[in-house]
Motif scaffolding. Structure first.
Motif, mmCIF file in Angstrom:
data_model
loop_
_atom_site.group_PDB
_atom_site.id
_atom_site.type_symbol
_atom_site.label_atom_id
_atom_site.label_comp_id
_atom_site.label_asym_id
_atom_site.label_seq_id
_atom_site.Cartn_x
_atom_site.Cartn_y
_atom_site.Cartn_z
ATOM 1 N N ALA A 282 0.834 -1.211 0.000
ATOM 2 C CA ALA A 282 0.000 0.000 0.000
ATOM 3 C C ALA A 282 0.865 1.255 0.000
ATOM 4 O O ALA A 282 0.571 2.233 -0.701
ATOM 5 N N GLU A 283 1.924 1.246 0.800
ATOM 6 C CA GLU A 283 2.816 2.409 0.839
ATOM 7 C C GLU A 283 3.518 2.623 -0.495
ATOM 8 O O GLU A 283 3.671 3.760 -0.967
ATOM 9 N N VAL A 284 3.925 1.541 -1.119
ATOM 10 C CA VAL A 284 4.618 1.655 -2.404
ATOM 11 C C VAL A 284 3.651 2.094 -3.497
ATOM 12 O O VAL A 284 4.018 2.896 -4.369
ATOM 13 N N CYS A 285 2.420 1.620 -3.472
ATOM 14 C CA CYS A 285 1.419 2.100 -4.427
ATOM 15 C C CYS A 285 1.262 3.613 -4.339
ATOM 16 O O CYS A 285 1.245 4.309 -5.360
ATOM 17 N N ALA A 286 1.142 4.120 -3.122
ATOM 18 C CA ALA A 286 0.963 5.560 -2.935
ATOM 19 C C ALA A 286 2.171 6.325 -3.449
ATOM 20 O O ALA A 286 2.036 7.386 -4.083
ATOM 21 N N ALA A 287 3.365 5.798 -3.188
ATOM 22 C CA ALA A 287 4.579 6.474 -3.644
ATOM 23 C C ALA A 287 4.668 6.491 -5.167
ATOM 24 O O ALA A 287 5.006 7.512 -5.771
ATOM 25 N N LEU A 288 4.347 5.377 -5.796
ATOM 26 C CA LEU A 288 4.468 5.295 -7.249
ATOM 27 C C LEU A 288 3.431 6.163 -7.957
ATOM 28 O O LEU A 288 3.707 6.713 -9.030
ATOM 29 N N GLU A 289 2.251 6.280 -7.390
ATOM 30 C CA GLU A 289 1.240 7.163 -7.979
ATOM 31 C C GLU A 289 1.739 8.603 -8.035
ATOM 32 O O GLU A 289 1.430 9.346 -8.963
ATOM 33 N N ARG A 290 2.540 8.971 -7.070
ATOM 34 C CA ARG A 290 3.083 10.328 -7.042
ATOM 35 C C ARG A 290 4.026 10.575 -8.225
ATOM 36 O O ARG A 290 4.108 11.694 -8.731
ATOM 37 N N TYR A 291 4.718 9.539 -8.671
ATOM 38 C CA TYR A 291 5.636 9.719 -9.790
ATOM 39 C C TYR A 291 4.884 10.076 -11.064
ATOM 40 O O TYR A 291 5.343 10.890 -11.860
ATOM 41 N N GLU A 292 3.724 9.457 -11.238
ATOM 42 C CA GLU A 292 2.928 9.787 -12.411
ATOM 43 C C GLU A 292 2.326 11.178 -12.285
ATOM 44 O O GLU A 292 2.308 11.962 -13.249
ATOM 45 N N GLU A 293 1.862 11.515 -11.097
ATOM 46 C CA GLU A 293 1.196 12.798 -10.896
ATOM 47 C C GLU A 293 2.169 13.971 -10.890
ATOM 48 O O GLU A 293 1.921 15.000 -11.517
ATOM 49 N N ASP A 294 3.289 13.831 -10.176
ATOM 50 C CA ASP A 294 4.204 14.958 -9.976
ATOM 51 C C ASP A 294 5.295 15.050 -11.039
ATOM 52 O O ASP A 294 5.800 16.150 -11.305
ATOM 53 N N LEU A 295 5.673 13.910 -11.638
ATOM 54 C CA LEU A 295 6.803 13.910 -12.554
ATOM 55 C C LEU A 295 6.417 13.550 -13.985
ATOM 56 O O LEU A 295 7.275 13.593 -14.873
ATOM 57 N N ASP A 296 5.154 13.188 -14.211
ATOM 58 C CA ASP A 296 4.720 12.753 -15.535
ATOM 59 C C ASP A 296 5.609 11.605 -16.013
ATOM 60 O O ASP A 296 6.135 11.610 -17.130
ATOM 61 N N ALA A 297 5.772 10.603 -15.153
ATOM 62 C CA ALA A 297 6.667 9.485 -15.444
ATOM 63 C C ALA A 297 6.052 8.570 -16.495
ATOM 64 O O ALA A 297 4.898 8.139 -16.371
ATOM 65 N N SER A 298 6.843 8.259 -17.530
ATOM 66 C CA SER A 298 6.417 7.278 -18.526
ATOM 67 C C SER A 298 6.716 5.871 -18.039
ATOM 68 O O SER A 298 5.987 4.925 -18.344
ATOM 69 N N HIS A 299 7.835 5.718 -17.317
ATOM 70 C CA HIS A 299 8.275 4.453 -16.747
ATOM 71 C C HIS A 299 8.771 4.713 -15.330
ATOM 72 O O HIS A 299 9.389 5.743 -15.067
ATOM 73 N N VAL A 300 8.537 3.770 -14.448
ATOM 74 C CA VAL A 300 9.248 3.712 -13.176
ATOM 75 C C VAL A 300 10.007 2.391 -13.163
ATOM 76 O O VAL A 300 9.403 1.318 -13.276
ATOM 77 N N VAL A 301 11.324 2.490 -13.075
ATOM 78 C CA VAL A 301 12.196 1.314 -13.109
ATOM 79 C C VAL A 301 12.740 1.112 -11.703
ATOM 80 O O VAL A 301 13.453 1.975 -11.176
ATOM 81 N N VAL A 302 12.398 -0.009 -11.080
ATOM 82 C CA VAL A 302 12.778 -0.235 -9.686
ATOM 83 C C VAL A 302 14.032 -1.094 -9.613
ATOM 84 O O VAL A 302 14.175 -2.073 -10.339
#
Length: 329
Positions: A282-302
């Motif tokens: 749940a915490e990681v979901c919330a963090a990753l959603e921020r990347y799309e919202e704040d950074l306009d991320a096309s990919h998140v590579v973990v």
């Protein structure tokens, strides 16, 4: 937003190259089964770790994976002639059926520049000229170029990609981010800066240029990430290995490539804040959603494996992300 796994061919010096090979293949196959879209791998020379070289390693992965995007993250471009890297990347692209992304950067380690006999002061001009020429070779039939470092006449590489390969340019400092906005298809965002720092750099040095050029402002983002049933477990597992990894970055000079040279010298708690993605699903979901919202991320590579971490622990995190994170982001 797509998701990738950074399959870094690097591990503790006590392991053999073959052990590393098997561990990285296991991680890549786990990522594929878990539903990730991409695998990415990086490069260093004269490493303190056991390390496989990037392009042969990716060539091996093309025979292990079906349909996943394969990305270089990054090729240290100043150490390559553009003809060499263009043919290597075109070959990687031909060896698999999924998309390919060509991530490049200037490099920063003194030991590497000294070993290749290249003055570090030439890293940026070599990067710029080399990238422009490599892109032409990948897309044009006959290329003539007479530059400061490279020259070719009516050059044509024997295979060219059937589809254009996007170029992602890594950058840390403000001027480098601006360079990525002008020269590449996207800025490849490093794992070392905080989300706040990235957002500020993007708003000031990237987005206005992309808007002016009528180009997308989306960016692929690399993050240190680990998922576990409890927050404490995720942080505890990651901390042991990330602390040493970032101490090594400082010893290699990565801090000097940052906009704030003191940024990587912080205690782990400060270093992790807004920078690492560690916690429950749940915490990681919330963090990753921020990347799309704040950074306009096309990919998140973990990146979920670091030198010394057992491969099975990294696979457990990737499997948990596939089960409980990716479907909910």
């Amino acid at each position: 937003m797509k998701f990738g796994v950074y399959v870094n061919p690097q591990t503790a010096a006590s392991e053999t190259g073959r052990e590393l090979r098997e561990g990285m293949i296991r991680i890549a196959k786990t990522a594929e089964a878990a539903g990730f879209d991409q695998v990415m791998a990086g490069q260093h020379y004269l490493s303190d770790f056991t390390q496989l070289q990037l392009l042969p390693f990716l060539g091996r992965l093309t025979g292990e994976l079906e349909g996943m995007e394969i990305a270089t993250g990054i090729v240290l471009l100043p150490f390559y002639h553009p003809v060499e890297i263009a043919e290597q990347v075109a070959t990687i692209d031909a060896l698999h059926d999924g998309p390919t992304a060509f991530g490049v950067g200037a490099g920063y380690r003194d030991a590497e520049f000294e070993a290749f006999g290249i003055p570090k002061a030439e890293r940026v001009p070599r990067l710029i000229e080399g990238l422009k020429l490599a892109r032409r070779l990948l897309t044009e039939e006959n290329v003539t170029h007479d530059g400061e470092f490279y020259a070719v006449e009516d050059a044509a590489i024997p295979i060219r990609p059937e589809e254009p390969i996007p170029v992602w340019l890594a950058a840390n400092a403000d001027r480098a981010v601006e360079r990525a906005a002008r020269l590449a298809d996207a800025w490849l965002v490093n794992p070392h800066a905080t989300v706040g720092e990235i957002a500020d750099q993007k708003a000031q040095w990237y987005d206005p240029i992309r808007e002016e050029r009528g180009e997308s402002s989306e960016v692929p983002v690399i993050r240190e990430a680990f998922v576990a049933p409890t927050h404490e477990e995720a942080v505890g597992i990651a901390r042991e290995h990330l602390e040493e990894k970032y101490r090594r970055y400082v010893s290699w000079g990565q801090d000097e490539a940052m906009e704030d040279a003191n940024d990587l010298h912080r205690p782990f708690e400060d270093l992790a804040e807004d920078r690492f993605v560690l916690g429950t699903p749940a915490e990681v979901c919330a963090a990753l959603e921020r990347y799309e919202e704040d950074l306009d991320a096309s990919h998140v590579v973990v990146r979920s494996h670091w030198p010394g971490l057992p491969y099975e622990r990294a696979c457990e995190s990737i499997e948990l992300m596939g089960d409980e994170v990716l479907p909910n982001v």
